[in-house]
Scaffold this active site. Sequence first.
Site, PDB file in Angstrom:
ATOM      1  N   ASP A   1      76.017  54.898  12.710  1.00  0.00           N
ATOM      2  CA  ASP A   1      74.829  55.510  13.287  1.00  0.00           C
ATOM      3  C   ASP A   1      73.697  55.529  12.272  1.00  0.00           C
ATOM      4  O   ASP A   1      73.911  55.365  11.063  1.00  0.00           O
ATOM      5  CB  ASP A   1      75.136  56.930  13.760  1.00  0.00           C
ATOM      6  CG  ASP A   1      76.104  56.949  14.935  1.00  0.00           C
ATOM      7  OD1 ASP A   1      76.083  55.980  15.720  1.00  0.00           O
ATOM      8  OD2 ASP A   1      76.874  57.911  15.065  1.00  0.00           O
TER       9      ASP A   1
ATOM     10  N   HIS B   1      75.271  48.675  14.296  1.00  0.00           N
ATOM     11  CA  HIS B   1      75.016  49.941  14.984  1.00  0.00           C
ATOM     12  C   HIS B   1      76.152  50.309  15.944  1.00  0.00           C
ATOM     13  O   HIS B   1      76.203  51.446  16.431  1.00  0.00           O
ATOM     14  CB  HIS B   1      73.692  49.855  15.753  1.00  0.00           C
ATOM     15  CG  HIS B   1      72.982  51.175  15.860  1.00  0.00           C
ATOM     16  ND1 HIS B   1      73.561  52.360  15.487  1.00  0.00           N
ATOM     17  CD2 HIS B   1      71.744  51.487  16.305  1.00  0.00           C
ATOM     18  CE1 HIS B   1      72.711  53.354  15.696  1.00  0.00           C
ATOM     19  NE2 HIS B   1      71.605  52.853  16.186  1.00  0.00           N
TER      20      HIS B   1
END
Length: 545
Positions: A520, A516
Amino acid sequence: MRGLRFCRLINPRYVCSRSLSACHHRVYNNNTTNNNPAVHPSYRILKKHYFLTPSLHDVRIVETPTFPDSVTEGDIQWVKEVGDTVEEDEVIGEIETDKTTLPVQSPVAGVITELLVNDGDTITKGSQLVKIDVGGGAAAASEPLSTGGGGGDQDAETPTPASSGGDVEGESVTVKVPTFPDSVAEGDVTWLKEVGDSVEADEVIGEIETDKTTLPIQAPVAGVVTELLVPDGSTVTKDMDVVVLSSGGGSAPAAAVSPPPAAPAAPAAKPELSATPPPIPTSPVATAPAPKPPTPAPSSPSVAPGAEKPPGLRTESRVKMSRMRLRIAERLKEAQNTAAMLTTFNEIDMTNIMALRSKFKDDFLKKHNVKLGFMSAFLKASAQGLQEMPEVNAYIDGNEIVYRDYVDISVAVATPKGLVVPVLRNVETLSYAGIELGINELGRKARDGLLAIEDMDGGTFTVSNGGVFGSLYGTPIINLPQSAILGMHAIQDRPVARNGQVVIRPMMYVALTYDHRLIDGREAVTFLRRIKSAVEDPGVLLLDL
């Protein structure tokens, strides 16, 4: 002084301390031909910047824009270059901080004469960024021409000859460890032969297990093992001597069979026994202590191999972790501690791809000599998705993101010694047949223990198929430094809704674990849906849709 600056522009080694007119006079007299300044570029530069300009321009130094209170630094990205003409309030650069991007605007109209910080540098509050010549109508030359300094002659290196597999002294051959890959420094040795065993040339006499692969120790000559220089299980490093062979020997050395000559000496003692027989004990009670050996019975819980385990017996054993298992554990924990891992899920209707496989599997096998499986469809779909979404194919290196225009997919393979991930390279250029042939070859090498470091080096994305073991659902762990991994699972018939009706379809859960920090949620979900659509409708890949 501007005269000083442009004198150095014309001749970097010329030190000027004169006024503008004196400086021009010196350049005119020393550097022109036939006193004709019009034909000399140095004079034209001065004429352009001084004598055709009605007045000297003001130079404005631009500083960083105002930072928010919680921001202390940022990385500069220039939009304009030296010599570019800019308008008032025009954006000439951007400062990317950890929270926002701040524009660097020109306070005046003019020409950029100097960038005080390089593109990509980290800057703080109040830093001076750029110089602008206010009102300048044309770009000034910003860099002097190179003086053409020679790079110097470089002597070619004399290659070092490769060392031989062993040092030969008469009939004795000392064998060293095999050549280690660059990223391997040590390993644990396991002997397959013992002292006295006969070996053939190139026969494997031992193995060295490293954290990445297993290297065989081969006999360079036919002969007999005379000495093991390192015990079984020891750690060895590069260039160590490990075993000594006797070349050409057809049998074990005499040292190995020296104990038997002691047997003929026993009959020599018999005449003495017959001459003076020992006294016979008068009481037979002296033989009573003989039954005592049964007393160690309480220690009998150590069960012999192959024997049936007594009821209620609880045992445990300790086994040293292999280097490969230690390395796997280290890398998995490193991934957990480094990446911000998050997993997203979806499910795939396998009806169409299974029908395609059933229809063409025999023809496919006949033409390409390899079976048509499901992995080729998932790898082909992954390659297409990785090209469309380069963030998933990228990785983080320090403070930079490295994007790659090729797709090398690591395929997780379970072996008796642990999990390995050989790499199938340039998947974006391979057909279904090419992918199946590549996977089949990597699987064969993994099962036979023939994978080299080069087979597992690199990789931009990983696919793991836990479904072959019956796994229904799982969250795979990223294979660093990659940024994502796709997990395939078992195919099961489940009721699903299709066109308002409940039907039974073969369904597979798929999972995408991603970093992450770089990817995204939108990109991750879109990428996984891209794989879903390509597998559910193979025509999407065929038509490149």
